[in-house]
Design a protein around this motif. Sequence first.
Motif, short mmCIF file in Angstrom:
data_model
loop_
_atom_site.label_atom_id
_atom_site.label_comp_id
_atom_site.label_asym_id
_atom_site.label_seq_id
_atom_site.Cartn_x
_atom_site.Cartn_y
_atom_site.Cartn_z
N LEU A 44 0.80 -1.23 0.00
CA LEU A 44 0.00 0.00 0.00
C LEU A 44 0.84 1.28 0.00
N PRO A 45 1.87 1.41 0.85
CA PRO A 45 2.66 2.65 0.81
C PRO A 45 3.29 2.91 -0.56
N MET A 47 2.12 1.84 -3.47
CA MET A 47 1.02 2.23 -4.36
C MET A 47 0.68 3.71 -4.17
N GLN A 48 0.64 4.14 -2.93
CA GLN A 48 0.29 5.53 -2.62
C GLN A 48 1.29 6.49 -3.23
N ARG A 49 2.58 6.16 -3.15
CA ARG A 49 3.61 7.06 -3.69
C ARG A 49 3.56 7.10 -5.22
N LEU A 53 -2.07 8.37 -4.36
CA LEU A 53 -3.37 8.06 -3.77
C LEU A 53 -3.62 8.94 -2.55
N PRO A 55 -5.43 9.56 1.17
CA PRO A 55 -5.67 8.60 2.27
C PRO A 55 -6.97 7.82 2.09
N GLN A 58 -6.43 5.20 -0.61
CA GLN A 58 -5.59 4.14 -0.09
C GLN A 58 -6.41 3.16 0.76
N GLN A 59 -7.32 3.68 1.57
CA GLN A 59 -8.18 2.82 2.37
C GLN A 59 -9.11 2.01 1.47
N VAL A 61 -8.52 0.86 -1.47
CA VAL A 61 -7.83 -0.27 -2.11
C VAL A 61 -8.15 -1.56 -1.37
N ALA A 109 -5.93 5.96 -9.69
CA ALA A 109 -6.66 5.36 -8.59
C ALA A 109 -7.96 4.70 -9.05
N TRP A 176 5.66 -2.62 -6.68
CA TRP A 176 4.35 -3.02 -6.16
C TRP A 176 3.46 -3.69 -7.20
#
Length: 475
Positions: A44-45, A47-49, A53, A55, A58-59, A61, A109, A176
């Motif tokens: 997840l981290p 993917m976020q970078r 994404l 917050p 990210q949740q 996902v 996203a 990722w």
Amino acid sequence: MRTAALSPPAPLLRANLPPWLVVAIACLASFMVVMDGSIVNVALPAMQRDLHLSPEAQQWVIDAYLLSFGGCMLLAARAGDLYGRRPVLQAGLVLFTIASLAGGLARDAGLLLAARAAQGLGAAVLATSSMTLVMAATHHDKQARASALSWWAALNSAGFALGVVIGGMLTEGAGWRWVMFVNVPIGLLLSAGVACSLLPPRAQATRPALDLPGALLSTLGSAALVYGITQSTTQGWGSPAVLGALVLALGAFLLFLRAERRSEQPLVRLAIFQVPGLAAGNLLMLCLGGLLAASIYLISSTLQQGAGYSPRETGLAMLPMGVALAAVRLLFTRSIGAGASRRLPLWGALVAAAGLAWLAQMPPQPAFWVDVLGPTLATGAGLGMVILAATHAVSAGVPVHDAGMASGLANTARQLGGALGVAALATLLHSVVQAQPESAGPQAALLAGSHAAFLAASGLALLCGLISLRLTPRA
């Protein structure tokens, strides 16, 4: 409630093929689904970078996968009973494989979340079909069924632990996107195996109709319940969105029960709960789903945020727990299948409760051999004993034509229990963290919250032990 006459089950395997081939296909399919649940968490981290994404995204996902997975479980299970194991399983494999490929290729996203929702639907089919295949292929032999279900359950446990390890290695090594791509070759291999080994369903003059009102109500109720539970961690249990979702879930489930009593081909034939041990087994599966998912979440977050472990180190530290889960299930398979060791789940619950209480004493700088390995081994071994008994209880004595229904109930209980367990204990953890004085520091506050959550999990393990006393000798 009226029930249409049921014809004898059609042959499942092609001629001259051994039943263990079906069991192997089912175990690998289940392993892929369980591994996917934990492998994405580690990525997840990253993917976020890469995709920038928010917050909330990210949740989602995680939540998009859980909603479609938990919401469609009963529908997927009953579809296999009515329309045949092979076409339903193949459809699930195709959907899961294509969704995994699309998720790995996602550039924003929106596409990633759509792929995760489709993955969840495919996973619902695979999770229910895999257990159903095991039950159908071994329905003629009680001991063979117990042994096959133990292998199926053992690989489920291995998938949880190995998913964290593989996810950490792929994310740090290849990136990722490979936590999604890794499902593609497995899905293609399984699709070929299903086509070569399973027979197509026999032609029927009149094919039973799917209980559409029941399907819609169960899907709506399950999805609303999962949504309310998952959103409680960020919005709080008293928020309008969470309360509205829970009220909607309750109303949908009440209407679902009414619809099932009137349906000629119900999604869940309520008389199935007359099978000895089935009701207690599903209640135990509900609590175990919450306990296992919450334990993995708590151990992973505490090691990474409280003890400073990297994702790879966390995965390797949790690997012995997964090995213990799998090994204990295989070790006690014969005694459970023979109806012996009735107190095994009680003893397992006590061992798991002790391991979780031990984790509640974790210091700020834990020594691996004493503060991590010892309690996680105890927790894994104890949970393995209880899950073995619960898996047998939800399948023993179930007629082969109700195998999908029983599998759907068990997997729905486990999935909803997992969502509820993580949400409840995460809420407790964050509440204790926020109640700590500012002078305590973030690490000390997190450890205090983790200690409280581990103690609550220990109490849940004791509750599982009490429920296990309701299992009948036959289970």
